[in-house]
Structures are given as C-alpha cells and as structure tokens.
Design a protein around this motif. Structure first.
Motif, PDB file in Angstrom:
ATOM      1  N   ASN A   1       0.831  -1.208   0.000  1.00  0.00           N
ATOM      2  CA  ASN A   1       0.000   0.000   0.000  1.00  0.00           C
ATOM      3  C   ASN A   1       0.865   1.258   0.000  1.00  0.00           C
ATOM      4  O   ASN A   1       0.803   2.068   0.912  1.00  0.00           O
ATOM      5  N   PRO A   2       1.684   1.435  -1.038  1.00  0.00           N
ATOM      6  CA  PRO A   2       2.615   2.561  -1.040  1.00  0.00           C
ATOM      7  C   PRO A   2       1.930   3.893  -1.327  1.00  0.00           C
ATOM      8  O   PRO A   2       0.854   3.950  -1.922  1.00  0.00           O
ATOM      9  N   THR A   3       2.578   4.949  -0.893  1.00  0.00           N
ATOM     10  CA  THR A   3       2.180   6.308  -1.229  1.00  0.00           C
ATOM     11  C   THR A   3       3.340   6.960  -1.968  1.00  0.00           C
ATOM     12  O   THR A   3       4.425   6.385  -2.071  1.00  0.00           O
ATOM     13  N   GLU A   4       3.101   8.161  -2.459  1.00  0.00           N
ATOM     14  CA  GLU A   4       4.179   8.860  -3.165  1.00  0.00           C
ATOM     15  C   GLU A   4       5.322   9.198  -2.219  1.00  0.00           C
ATOM     16  O   GLU A   4       6.467   9.312  -2.653  1.00  0.00           O
TER      17      GLU A   4
ATOM     18  N   LEU B   1       8.597   4.169  -7.299  1.00  0.00           N
ATOM     19  CA  LEU B   1       7.677   3.289  -8.033  1.00  0.00           C
ATOM     20  C   LEU B   1       7.633   3.581  -9.530  1.00  0.00           C
ATOM     21  O   LEU B   1       7.707   2.636 -10.323  1.00  0.00           O
ATOM     22  N   PRO B   2       7.533   4.832  -9.985  1.00  0.00           N
ATOM     23  CA  PRO B   2       7.538   5.054 -11.440  1.00  0.00           C
ATOM     24  C   PRO B   2       8.811   4.546 -12.121  1.00  0.00           C
ATOM     25  O   PRO B   2       8.740   3.961 -13.200  1.00  0.00           O
ATOM     26  N   THR B   3       9.945   4.712 -11.478  1.00  0.00           N
ATOM     27  CA  THR B   3      11.201   4.209 -12.052  1.00  0.00           C
ATOM     28  C   THR B   3      11.205   2.692 -12.105  1.00  0.00           C
ATOM     29  O   THR B   3      11.648   2.099 -13.094  1.00  0.00           O
TER      30      THR B   3
ATOM     31  N   LYS C   1      -1.518  -3.045  -8.851  1.00  0.00           N
ATOM     32  CA  LYS C   1      -2.842  -3.125  -8.226  1.00  0.00           C
ATOM     33  C   LYS C   1      -2.963  -4.306  -7.267  1.00  0.00           C
ATOM     34  O   LYS C   1      -3.412  -4.146  -6.134  1.00  0.00           O
ATOM     35  N   PHE C   2      -2.569  -5.491  -7.720  1.00  0.00           N
ATOM     36  CA  PHE C   2      -2.839  -6.687  -6.922  1.00  0.00           C
ATOM     37  C   PHE C   2      -1.668  -7.139  -6.057  1.00  0.00           C
ATOM     38  O   PHE C   2      -1.889  -7.763  -5.028  1.00  0.00           O
ATOM     39  N   PHE C   3      -0.438  -6.850  -6.450  1.00  0.00           N
ATOM     40  CA  PHE C   3       0.691  -7.274  -5.628  1.00  0.00           C
ATOM     41  C   PHE C   3       1.054  -6.198  -4.613  1.00  0.00           C
ATOM     42  O   PHE C   3       1.153  -6.474  -3.421  1.00  0.00           O
TER      43      PHE C   3
ATOM     44  N   GLU D   1      -6.154   6.612  -6.068  1.00  0.00           N
ATOM     45  CA  GLU D   1      -6.173   7.934  -5.455  1.00  0.00           C
ATOM     46  C   GLU D   1      -4.772   8.395  -5.073  1.00  0.00           C
ATOM     47  O   GLU D   1      -4.487   9.582  -5.063  1.00  0.00           O
ATOM     48  N   VAL D   2      -3.907   7.464  -4.746  1.00  0.00           N
ATOM     49  CA  VAL D   2      -2.559   7.818  -4.302  1.00  0.00           C
ATOM     50  C   VAL D   2      -1.641   8.057  -5.493  1.00  0.00           C
ATOM     51  O   VAL D   2      -0.943   9.065  -5.562  1.00  0.00           O
ATOM     52  N   PHE D   3      -1.630   7.123  -6.436  1.00  0.00           N
ATOM     53  CA  PHE D   3      -0.816   7.251  -7.639  1.00  0.00           C
ATOM     54  C   PHE D   3      -1.737   7.439  -8.828  1.00  0.00           C
ATOM     55  O   PHE D   3      -2.562   6.569  -9.125  1.00  0.00           O
ATOM     56  N   PRO D   4      -1.622   8.545  -9.549  1.00  0.00           N
ATOM     57  CA  PRO D   4      -2.487   8.733 -10.731  1.00  0.00           C
ATOM     58  C   PRO D   4      -2.106   7.768 -11.847  1.00  0.00           C
ATOM     59  O   PRO D   4      -1.025   7.185 -11.848  1.00  0.00           O
ATOM     60  N   MET D   5      -3.014   7.589 -12.792  1.00  0.00           N
ATOM     61  CA  MET D   5      -2.787   6.655 -13.897  1.00  0.00           C
ATOM     62  C   MET D   5      -1.574   7.055 -14.745  1.00  0.00           C
ATOM     63  O   MET D   5      -0.929   6.204 -15.328  1.00  0.00           O
ATOM     64  N   GLU D   6      -1.263   8.347 -14.832  1.00  0.00           N
ATOM     65  CA  GLU D   6      -0.078   8.768 -15.589  1.00  0.00           C
ATOM     66  C   GLU D   6       1.181   8.155 -14.984  1.00  0.00           C
ATOM     67  O   GLU D   6       2.123   7.816 -15.688  1.00  0.00           O
ATOM     68  N   THR D   7       1.192   8.015 -13.673  1.00  0.00           N
ATOM     69  CA  THR D   7       2.345   7.411 -13.003  1.00  0.00           C
ATOM     70  C   THR D   7       2.381   5.915 -13.228  1.00  0.00           C
ATOM     71  O   THR D   7       3.444   5.345 -13.462  1.00  0.00           O
ATOM     72  N   ILE D   8       1.222   5.275 -13.171  1.00  0.00           N
ATOM     73  CA  ILE D   8       1.166   3.825 -13.345  1.00  0.00           C
ATOM     74  C   ILE D   8       1.565   3.431 -14.763  1.00  0.00           C
ATOM     75  O   ILE D   8       2.206   2.414 -14.970  1.00  0.00           O
ATOM     76  N   PHE D   9       1.224   4.252 -15.757  1.00  0.00           N
ATOM     77  CA  PHE D   9       1.549   3.944 -17.142  1.00  0.00           C
ATOM     78  C   PHE D   9       2.823   4.646 -17.617  1.00  0.00           C
ATOM     79  O   PHE D   9       3.031   4.807 -18.817  1.00  0.00           O
ATOM     80  N   ALA D  10       3.681   5.038 -16.718  1.00  0.00           N
ATOM     81  CA  ALA D  10       4.924   5.724 -17.074  1.00  0.00           C
ATOM     82  C   ALA D  10       5.822   4.805 -17.904  1.00  0.00           C
ATOM     83  O   ALA D  10       5.990   3.628 -17.596  1.00  0.00           O
ATOM     84  N   GLY D  11       6.383   5.343 -18.957  1.00  0.00           N
ATOM     85  CA  GLY D  11       7.327   4.605 -19.787  1.00  0.00           C
ATOM     86  C   GLY D  11       6.710   3.689 -20.817  1.00  0.00           C
ATOM     87  O   GLY D  11       7.433   2.971 -21.505  1.00  0.00           O
ATOM     88  N   LEU D  12       5.399   3.697 -20.962  1.00  0.00           N
ATOM     89  CA  LEU D  12       4.739   2.791 -21.909  1.00  0.00           C
ATOM     90  C   LEU D  12       5.131   3.064 -23.363  1.00  0.00           C
ATOM     91  O   LEU D  12       5.497   2.126 -24.076  1.00  0.00           O
TER      92      LEU D  12
END
Length: 165
Positions: free
Chosen positions: A20-23, A29-31, A75-77, A83-94
């Motif tokens: 359950n990480p936060t920024e 996390l993005p790296t 999401k699952f691991f 709310e904590v990490f926006p989708m732009e962060t989750i899809f970084a580097g795609l």
C-alpha cells in the motif's frame, strides 16, 4: 556510482506484498515500473524477433503485455490505489517500452532474413536506377520534353503573401 546498498531497500519495497505505497513512502515506483516495462519489452521483442513472427497481432500482444502486467503488479501485488498514484504514473514509460520492443523485433527479424533484405535492396535499386539518368517522367532514355509531362502532373504554385511578422 552504482551501489547495491542504495538499491537494496528499493528492491525490498518492490517485492513486499500488499505494501500500500504512497508517493512519500515509495517515490521510486515510477522508475521501477519503467524498468519493469523495459525488461518485458526486451524479452518480448527478442522472443517474437527470433520466432520470425511477422504480423500485426504482435503489436497488440506487446501492448497488452507491456501495459497491463505492470499495472496488475501495482494493483494486486503492491496494493497501489488510484487515489494515491495517478494513472499517468502507473503507465509511465509505456511509449518508450513499446518503441524498444518494436525496435528489437524489427532488428532481430531483419538480421534473421538477410537474403530477403538483399533481394529487396536489389529490387529497389533496379527500380530507382533507371530514373537516375536525368530523364523526367516516363521510361528511362526518353527525351526531355521541356517539362510538359511534369507540368501535367504538378499543380501550379500560387504566390503567397509576405508574413506580417
């Protein structure tokens, strides 16, 4: 300088189930996701390049693999909430990972098909070489007709006004 002592806590956080990480608690996390996508892209690009796959389905499969496996990991691991990490962060580097996958796929496929590449080169040279003798339009060796053939296919250019600035 590369130091294992700096990487050790980041790797430990990356492999902790339901973190359950936060920024603030996991700013790396993005790296981590970017490098995870790059590893997937290199692996899949090498796989399809060496298997000599040559259809467009590979692009859809690569997008699914590179985009959604890291998202499922988050999401699952790790238990990352939207709310904590926006989708732009989750899809970084795609886009970069997709480009890397396509680059490796094309390189490996081309390296495995050198005969076809040589055949394509000779066909292109035979198609272009006759037009290099200075003739305009038509077949090689035709006399220059004063631009009549070229002007028939080229639209006229209108004069443009000078820019204000």
């Amino acid at each position: 300088m590369f130091s294992f002592e700096k990487i050790k806590p980041v790797v430990k956080k990356a492999f902790t189930f339901n973190l359950n990480p936060t920024e603030d608690s996991f700013p790396e996390l993005p790296t981590i996701l970017i490098w995870f996508r790059f590893v997937l892209a290199v692996g899949y690009g090498l796989y399809v390049g060496t298997k000599l796959v040559n259809n467009a389905v590979v692009l859809i499969q690569a997008l699914n693999l590179i985009a959604f496996i890291p998202t499922v990991y988050c999401k699952f691991f790790l238990g990352v909430s939207a709310e904590v990490f926006p989708m732009e962060t989750i899809f970084a580097g795609l886009p970069n990972a997709m480009a890397l996958c396509i680059l490796i796929w094309v390189y490996m496929f081309t390296a495995a098909n050198e005969e076809s590449e040589a055949q394509l080169t000779s066909l292109l040279l035979s198609a272009v070489a006759p037009n290099l003798d200075g003739s305009v339009g038509g077949e090689a060796g035709q006399a220059f007709d004063g631009g009549a053939a070229a002007s028939a296919s080229t639209p006229p250019v209108s004069e443009q006004e000078a820019p204000e600035f």
